[in-house]
Write an enzyme that holds these catalytic residues in place. Structure first.
Site, PDB file in Angstrom:
ATOM      1  N   ASN A 126       0.880  -1.169   0.000  1.00 61.09           N
ATOM      2  CA  ASN A 126       0.000   0.000   0.000  1.00 61.09           C
ATOM      3  C   ASN A 126       0.916   1.218   0.000  1.00 61.09           C
ATOM      4  OD1 ASN A 126      -1.749   2.093   0.409  1.00 61.09           O
ATOM      5  ND2 ASN A 126      -2.459   1.420   2.436  1.00 61.09           N
ATOM      6  N   LYS A 152       0.144   4.214  -0.246  1.00 61.76           N
ATOM      7  CA  LYS A 152      -0.492   5.405   0.342  1.00 61.76           C
ATOM      8  C   LYS A 152      -0.240   6.610  -0.578  1.00 61.76           C
ATOM      9  CE  LYS A 152      -0.311   3.200   4.776  1.00 61.76           C
ATOM     10  NZ  LYS A 152      -0.262   3.277   6.233  1.00 61.76           N
ATOM     11  N   HIS A 192      -9.694   1.289   4.801  1.00 63.70           N
ATOM     12  CA  HIS A 192      -8.413   1.478   5.491  1.00 63.70           C
ATOM     13  C   HIS A 192      -8.631   2.424   6.669  1.00 63.70           C
ATOM     14  CE1 HIS A 192      -4.300   2.606   6.395  1.00 63.70           C
ATOM     15  NE2 HIS A 192      -3.937   1.506   5.753  1.00 63.70           N
ATOM     16  N   GLU A 236      -7.027   4.815   7.751  1.00 59.99           N
ATOM     17  CA  GLU A 236      -6.798   6.232   7.453  1.00 59.99           C
ATOM     18  C   GLU A 236      -8.026   6.851   6.786  1.00 59.99           C
ATOM     19  OE1 GLU A 236      -3.080   5.590   5.421  1.00 59.99           O
ATOM     20  OE2 GLU A 236      -2.201   4.993   7.334  1.00 59.99           O
ATOM     21  N   GLU A 265      -5.507  -4.845  10.393  1.00 64.29           N
ATOM     22  CA  GLU A 265      -4.516  -3.798  10.585  1.00 64.29           C
ATOM     23  C   GLU A 265      -4.780  -3.072  11.895  1.00 64.29           C
ATOM     24  OE1 GLU A 265      -2.642  -2.634   6.501  1.00 64.29           O
ATOM     25  OE2 GLU A 265      -4.129  -1.161   7.104  1.00 64.29           O
ATOM     26  N   GLY A 275       2.394   2.378  10.730  1.00 60.51           N
ATOM     27  CA  GLY A 275       3.335   3.485  10.586  1.00 60.51           C
ATOM     28  C   GLY A 275       4.045   3.862  11.888  1.00 60.51           C
ATOM     29  N   SER A 325       3.262  -2.083  10.224  1.00 64.94           N
ATOM     30  CA  SER A 325       4.715  -2.158  10.443  1.00 64.94           C
ATOM     31  C   SER A 325       5.303  -3.522  10.101  1.00 64.94           C
ATOM     32  CB  SER A 325       5.063  -1.758  11.880  1.00 64.94           C
ATOM     33  OG  SER A 325       4.672  -0.412  12.133  1.00 64.94           O
TER      34      SER A 325
HETATM   35  P1  13P Z   1       2.910   0.447   7.592  1.00 63.68           P
HETATM   36  O1  13P Z   1       3.426  -0.857   7.022  1.00 63.68           O
HETATM   37  O2  13P Z   1       3.654   1.642   7.087  1.00 63.68           O
HETATM   38  O3  13P Z   1       2.791   0.395   9.089  1.00 63.68           O
HETATM   39  O4  13P Z   1       1.417   0.625   7.021  1.00 63.68           O
HETATM   40  C1  13P Z   1       0.536  -0.417   7.128  1.00 63.68           C
HETATM   41  C2  13P Z   1      -0.680  -0.090   6.362  1.00 63.68           C
HETATM   42  O5  13P Z   1      -1.451   0.784   6.730  1.00 63.68           O
HETATM   43  C3  13P Z   1      -0.931  -0.829   5.127  1.00 63.68           C
HETATM   44  O6  13P Z   1      -2.202  -0.584   4.626  1.00 63.68           O
END
Ligand code: 13P
Length: 247
Positions: A9, A11, A94, A96, A165, A171, A209
């Site tokens: 992803n 982002k 997601h 976010e 997740e 992150g 992560s």
């Molecule tokens: P990270 O791997 O940067 O923690 O992000 C995970 C994520 O949100 C994947 O959709």
């Protein structure tokens, strides 16, 4: 046995030049992968990535899809448009988007429905916040989030991917331990089993992560069927190491 899925992803990262270089390095470094692979890229780069990855082992995914079919929804991309571009997956729900765009369980369920109707595999994200985990609400939260998708989509859910997740692990460099992740994946598997006789073929992937150092342990858990990788998917050597750790 079902294959594992390693999906990046990206982002809101990338540029035409950076994407081209990253995909070139990924393609050059792929060594007869046994898992399924995808990169979920910003919508404006779907065409670029689709072209560069055509005929390769890497599928392209979107990071979101509209809950509407078509019409006056400025800025949105419909499932049919994504399908038109050859997109295979779309992340829905997601954390976010739930957090910054106020997406509810009901909206996420409709997005999954739109994707499925267009022949796109929705990667349905669920996960608890740190506060919810500490309050002992992890099970309640992830089951509520998945239940909305199950109720709206019925037997079609055998075609989804579920991504667990934990919000506190995204992150932050704080990964769920393999045991913590496995425990939640087992709950989600049981919930899917109660809803469809095809639950065993549904991939339940872990995100938060995941990196080159911890992927193998996470991916070795019985109910972890892959990874949804954020930061580490932007570095070709790290993403390739995670792909190599998959089964
Ligand atoms: P990270 O791997 O940067 O923690 O992000 C995970 C994520 O949100 C994947 O959709």
């Amino acid at each position: 046995m079902k294959k594992q899925l390693i999906a990046g992803n990206w982002k809101m990262n990338g540029s035409l030049a950076a994407n081209e270089a990253l995909l070139k390095d990924l393609l050059a470094g792929l060594n007869a992968p046994v898992c399924q692979i995808a990169v979920c890229v910003p919508a404006v780069y779907l065409t670029q990535c689709q072209k560069q990855l055509a005929g390769s082992a890497i599928d392209v995914g979107a990071q979101d899809v509209s809950a509407h079919e078509s019409g006056a929804f400025t800025g949105e991309n419909s499932a049919a448009m994504l399908k038109d571009l050859g997109v295979r997956y779309a992340i829905v729900g997601h954390s976010e988007r739930r957090q910054y765009h106020a997406e509810t369980d009901a909206v996420v369920a409709v997005k999954a429905q739109r994707a499925l109707a267009a022949g796109i595999t929705p990667i349905v994200c669920v996960g608890e916040t740190l506060q919810e985990r500490e309050a002992g609400k992890t099970e309640e939260v992830v089951k509520r989030q998945l239940a909305a998708v199950i109720h709206l989509n019925g037997h079609c859910i055998s075609e989804i991917v579920v991504a667990y997740e934990p919000v506190w692990a995204i992150g932050t460099g704080k990964t769920a331990s393999p045991e913590q992740a496995q425990a939640v994946h087992a709950l989600l598997r049981a919930q899917l089993q109660a809803a469809t006789s095809h639950a065993d073929r549904i991939q339940i992937v872990y995100g938060g992560s995941m990196n080159a150092a911890n992927a193998a342990q996470l991916l070795a858990q019985p109910d972890i069927d892959g990874g949804l990788v954020g930061g580490a998917s932007l570095k070709a050597p790290d993403f390739l190491t995670i792909i190599a750790a998959a089964q």
